[in-house]
Scaffold this motif. Structure first.
Motif, short mmCIF file in Angstrom:
data_model
loop_
_atom_site.label_atom_id
_atom_site.label_comp_id
_atom_site.label_asym_id
_atom_site.label_seq_id
_atom_site.Cartn_x
_atom_site.Cartn_y
_atom_site.Cartn_z
N PRO B 384 31.06 36.50 72.15
CA PRO B 384 30.18 35.35 72.38
C PRO B 384 29.98 35.11 73.88
N ALA B 385 28.77 34.70 74.20
CA ALA B 385 28.44 34.49 75.60
C ALA B 385 29.27 33.35 76.17
N ARG B 386 29.61 33.48 77.42
CA ARG B 386 30.38 32.42 78.08
C ARG B 386 29.43 31.44 78.76
N TYR B 387 29.74 30.20 78.59
CA TYR B 387 28.92 29.16 79.23
C TYR B 387 29.81 28.22 80.01
N ARG B 388 29.20 27.45 80.88
CA ARG B 388 29.95 26.42 81.61
C ARG B 388 29.13 25.14 81.60
N VAL B 389 29.81 24.06 81.96
CA VAL B 389 29.10 22.81 82.18
C VAL B 389 28.39 22.98 83.51
N ARG B 406 20.87 19.88 77.28
CA ARG B 406 22.05 20.58 77.79
C ARG B 406 21.95 22.07 77.55
N ILE B 407 21.47 22.42 76.36
CA ILE B 407 21.32 23.84 76.03
C ILE B 407 20.38 24.50 77.04
N ARG B 410 22.13 24.88 80.49
CA ARG B 410 23.21 25.87 80.52
C ARG B 410 22.69 27.29 80.36
N ASN B 411 21.61 27.43 79.59
CA ASN B 411 21.02 28.77 79.48
C ASN B 411 20.45 29.22 80.80
N GLU B 674 20.52 30.90 67.17
CA GLU B 674 20.89 29.55 67.57
C GLU B 674 19.83 28.54 67.12
#
Lengths: 245, 773
Positions: B384-389, B406-407, B410-411, B674
């Motif tokens: 799974p792709a890593r995301y951050r705030v 937010r999506i 973050r993308n 998604e």
């Protein structure tokens, strides 16, 4: 035995009523009969396990119940409202306010944390839970701000369950919720589902090809070849912890 | 991938088409010019003088390096064309009595040469003939050496000397108001008392001749015959303008195709990365079967070339089409007997190689990543792709954001390079649009400064010979003339250090109200009683600042040479000149109060009457009306501008469509799972569209200010690249141009979004849930 069953059901509300449900897919030039006239009722507060091999039509049935797919013929009603002829917009609304989904591959939004994945639903629901409470029910109070990539498979599935119940749905539809998990983790997930059913009284339909899970159900519905071959009522329900596979 | 390949095809096509258009037009004009020059004997050196005996010809021939010499008689005349009540002037040139000029031979389009003995027969240049609808046999009148004479047109001709015909001091070609007439030498000599004499020489040189030496020697010889300074081809106006045009084409052929090729490479990179990502398992399978990395690499390289193929083919075809169209536009102004369209093979090969090389360079990274993977690893699904705030959420606005917003954030943050390049791509499209509007804006501004703020006269009258200042009173006395100011113009060469430049000194009234000099802030600047003021660009060319001493060699009269203080530099966009107080110039010339002409402010009601009057005034050699000049300039500009704006808009749309559509499709393919999940959770189509299209909208929104900055920078570069002593393009971009560019980008982004939105509405929810990424 049959009398007792009738009696129990009559005292409870019917959530879904399915009559002569047929679904035909066109796969290229071949027609696949996924459902061939299924009849059943689902009552509020019960846990039903749909059991059958792959291709038996159980996922199709669940998708139609969940408003993700439409039947070729027959009828489905939810709380007396007809889903068969519902418009796209009505189905969206139905999913939005009444049904909780849990999938085999969790289907979390990778860019959102556990809490935010729940908020995705609570933001648009009519009468939602506090997201943290939903996560507490599945035992993830400590993992609120973790992203899916930072959670184990079982944890991810529990986030998915928290997300599904956070809108306080009438019914929870779970498609192979333990399919991608090892048995130990699977049991933790099933415990979460059982707890929710017990505490919130949410009607829960679980699809699986794992016969051992049937032990925790109120009723077990067997499907094969697109028809319901048998309905069994468990007189004694097992706790998920007692299940083994 | 169909839609994406189409989008990439458009961008590749644009790049290849502009490249081929610019280069083929340049090559074609160049070849046409060289062929015309060679076949019609275009001269290498040009000399004007007052009057010299024919016997001097031998002496000129003996100058080392000189090959052929031809003497001519040349004069400026006023024309009187029935039905056209505006001042028209022409240059009249002699053709040898045998009808066959040695140099600058005529291409006769229609009719025949003039009878050398007849002083009422002329051949005229084609542009002029077309502008007035003249053909052989038609008649008009001219004032030749003060005598009104009816002339009959015997032929329509083209000459290598006047491929681009421009009146000296004009701002642009004006085919209605300036023409070239050719008359037999015998007849013309008689009219100007030039029997056995000449006042114009053209020469060719041997290939090994050194131009500067020849020019110096020629100046030396003709000096006592009133020589105005010999010059080579590079200072010949028609040749110069063509060279400028080639230079612009060459610059354009570098700038615009580069933008397209870079965008295409980026798009290919994105598409190929995605394709390779989704085909990890196939790659692994191939490698498991024993294919090696090179085989896998070649497989994808072939795919890249396949994607390029349509773009290349369409681009080459479009480039030829546009090239011919652009050539035709040039041919309206630049007169060649024919246009030889040429597209060298190397241009096509270069276009193909550059496209393929940059496309492969763009995809190299993903190819390498694919090739590097171990088969076993590749068969497993991607983690799974890593995301951050994101930072933006951390600074406090996070609380206010909905999950879909937010999506989006973050993308965007997760793929900073791709995000940046997408923004850059859309910005490049915006910049391309701005650069096309820029010309219109800056030309309008230039005209405004030159003619509204600086040269306020509405009519200029030139005298055939330096005339006494008293002539001003005569002009002032004419009905319709509100005011008149004298000017004195002399040709001169300026020297500073080792640099020199030949132009003119314009002597004007120090407190002139019609002809103002402007400082850098466009404030009028008063001329000092002594000293010289130079156009800022001339100062730059010579390396002169205010306060320096400049060597001024006057090329007329007694040809005085003086050291003169440069007292200031003035802002001017067209041409380069030196300005002096008219009295100071008269003093240097030692000529009393002579004037070359006058600037007039006139009453528009009487203007037509005034032209008639000036045609008949013997000492007036020409009249220019400012309004006509500006109108003509705008007309000539408008046509070319329309073409470039059309091309630029088309190209900008292709780029922004290419970038936005591709980003949207990639995002859709990466996120369909998604988005489907959200649909299952009860999100409406509109709500999930927001996530996908909101991201693109945000990118577009960010890209536009970047586009403004890049556009400004690009225009600045173009302005700098085009600056020459003929004109400087001020870096002016109107608000209108910015907003139009932004609008075009938004519209093309919106159209791309709508197409993707259509796909989004048909997401198969069930299908997506079954598959694992």
């Amino acid at each position: 035995m049959i009398d007792k069953e009738e009696e129990t059901h009559n005292t409870r509300d019917v959530v879904f009523q399915v009559r002569d449900l047929t679904k035909i897919y066109k796969m290229g030039e071949v027609e696949v009969h996924a459902l061939r006239g299924a009849d059943l009722e689902l009552y509020s507060g019960e846990i039903v396990v749909f059991l059958g091999p792959s291709g038996s039509g159980k996922s199709t049935l669940l998708n139609i119940l969940g408003g993700l797919d439409t039947a070729t013929s027959g009828s489905v009603s939810y709380r007396g409202k007809d889903l068969t002829n519902a418009s796209e917009q009505e189905l969206t609304e139905y999913r939005r306010y009444h049904v909780g989904f849990v999938f085999q591959f969790y289907n979390l939004i990778p860019s959102l944390t556990a809490r935010e994945n729940v908020e995705v639903v609570t933001e648009i629901a009519e009468n939602p839970m506090v997201p943290e409470d939903a996560l507490a029910i599945v035992g993830l109070t400590e993992r609120l701000d973790h992203f899916p990539a930072q959670l184990s498979g079982g944890e991810q599935q529990r986030v998915a369950i928290a997300r599904a119940i956070s809108k306080n749905p009438e019914v929870l539809l779970c498609d192979e919720p333990t399919g991608a998990l090892d048995s130990k983790t699977g049991i933790v997930v099933l415990e979460a589902l059982e707890r929710i059913n017990r505490e919130l009284g949410t009607a829960t339909a679980i699809i699986t090809h794992n016969a051992d899970i049937a032990g925790m159900a109120d009723r077990v519905i067997y499907l094969s070849n697109g028809i319901i071959s048998e309905v069994k009522t468990n007189t004694v329900k097992k706790a998920p912890g007692e299940l083994k596979w | 991938m169909k839609g994406q390949v189409f989008a990439i095809t458009l961008v590749v096509m644009s790049g290849v088409a502009t490249f081929i258009m610019f280069i083929s037009t340049m090559d074609s004009l160049n070849l046409t010019r060289n062929t015309f020059y060679r076949d019609y004997g275009f001269a290498d050196v040009f000399v004007n003088l007052k009057r010299a005996p024919e016997s001097l010809k031998e002496k000129l021939k003996n100058v080392p390096g000189v090959n052929q010499v031809e003497t001519r008689v040349s004069a400026y005349v006023k024309l009187d064309i029935g039905g056209f009540n505006e001042p028209v002037t022409a240059r009249i040139l002699s053709i040898p009595d045998d009808g066959k000029p040695l140099l600058n031979r005529l291409y006769i389009r229609k009719g025949r040469l003039a009878d050398p003995a007849k002083d009422n027969e002329v051949v005229i240049n084609e542009n002029f003939a077309m502008a007035h609808g003249f053909g052989p046999g038609d008649q008009f009148a001219a004032v030749i050496n003060g005598k009104w004479k009816k002339l009959t047109i015997t032929g329509i001709a083209l000459s290598p000397e006047f491929v681009l015909l421009m009146r000296p001091d004009a701002i642009s070609p004006d085919f209605k108001r300036f023409g070239i007439l050719w008359m037999g030498r015998k007849a013309l000599s008689k009219s100007y008392n030039m029997d056995g004499a000449f006042n114009d020489v053209v020469l060719t040189l041997y290939p090994d001749a050194k131009l500067s030496d020849v020019l110096a020697e020629l100046d030396n010889i003709v000096e006592r015959y009133g020589g105005f300074g010999a010059y080579g081809r590079k200072d010949q106006i028609s040749h110069r303008m063509l060279n400028e045009e080639f230079r612009q084409l060459q610059k354009s052929s570098k700038i615009f195709p580069t933008i397209f090729i870079c965008v295409a490479a980026f798009l290919l990179n994105v598409v190929m990365s995605r394709t390779i990502n989704t085909q990890r398992e196939q790659i692994a399978a191939l490698k498991a079967f024993g294919y090696n990395n090179t085989d896998v690499g070649i497989h994808y390289a072939k795919l890249v070339i396949l994607i390029l193929f349509a773009g290349l083919v369409l681009g080459i075809a479009g480039g030829i089409w546009f090239g011919k169209m652009l050539g035709a536009i040039y041919m309206e102004v630049y007169r060649f007997p024919y246009l030889i369209y040429i597209l060298h093979n190397w241009v096509i090969i270069a276009a193909i190689l550059i496209s393929i090389a940059s496309a492969l360079a763009g995809t190299l990274h993903s190819l390498w990543r694919a090739a590097r993977q171990q088969p076993a690893e590749a068969m497993r699904p991607e983690p799974p792709a890593r995301y951050r705030v994101t930072l933006i959420e951390k600074i406090g606005i996070g609380r206010w954001l909905t999950q879909p917003s937010r999506i989006i954030l973050r993308n965007i943050e997760r793929k900073p390079v791709r995000t940046f390049l997408s923004i850059l791509g859309i910005a490049a499209a915006c910049a391309t649009m701005i650069s096309s509007g820029f010309f219109k804006d800056s030309v309008a501004y230039m005209i405004n400064v030159q003619f509204i703020l600086s040269q306020k006269e509405d009519m200029t009258v030139s005298f055939a010979e330096p005339t006494s200042r008293r002539a001003i009173y005569e002009l002032k006395g004419l009905e319709g003339v509100n005011s008149a100011e004298p000017f004195r113009t002399v040709p001169a060469r300026f020297r500073f250090g080792h640099r020199s430049y030949k132009t003119a000194i314009n002597g004007i009234e120090p407190d002139s109200r019609l002809h103002l000099l402007l400082d850098n802030d466009f404030k009028p600047l008063s001329l000092p009683p002594s000293g010289i003021v130079l156009t800022d660009y001339l100062g730059k060319m010579l390396g002169v600042k205010a306060g320096d001493m400049l060597t001024v060699e006057v090329l007329e009269g007694s040809k005085p040479v003086r050291e003169i203080l440069v007292s200031a530099l003035v802002k001017q966009y067209l041409g380069v000149t030196g300005y002096m107080d008219i009295k100071a110039l008269n003093r240097i010339m030692g000529e009393g109060s002579a004037i070359s002409g006058a600037y007039l402010a006139t009453d528009s009601m009487f203007r037509e009457k005034l032209y008639q009057r000036f045609v008949k005034m013997a000492r007036v050699s020409g009249t220019v009306v400012r309004g006509d000049e500006i109108r003509n300039f705008n007309e000539i500009q408008a046509r070319a501008m329309l073409f470039f704006t059309f091309i630029a808009t088309l190209m900008a749309c292709f780029i922004s469509f290419g970038v936005v559509y591709n980003s949207a499709r990639i995002a859709l393919s990466e996120r369909s799972r998604e988005l489907s999940s959200l649909r299952v959770l009860g999100y409406t189509r509109g709500e999930i569209s927001y996530i996908l299209l909101g991201e693109l909208g945000l990118l577009t929104l960010i890209a536009i200010p970047f586009g403004f900055i890049i556009g400004y920078w690009l225009c600045g570069y173009i302005a700098q690249a085009l600056a020459s002593d003929l004109f400087r393009v001020p870096l002016i971009i109107e608000l209108k141009t910015y907003s139009l560019s932004a609008a075009v980008i938004f519209v093309s982004a919106a159209v791309s979004s709508l197409i993707v939105r259509h796909k989004l509405d048909h997401l198969d929810l069930v299908e997506v849930l079954k598959t694992r990424e």
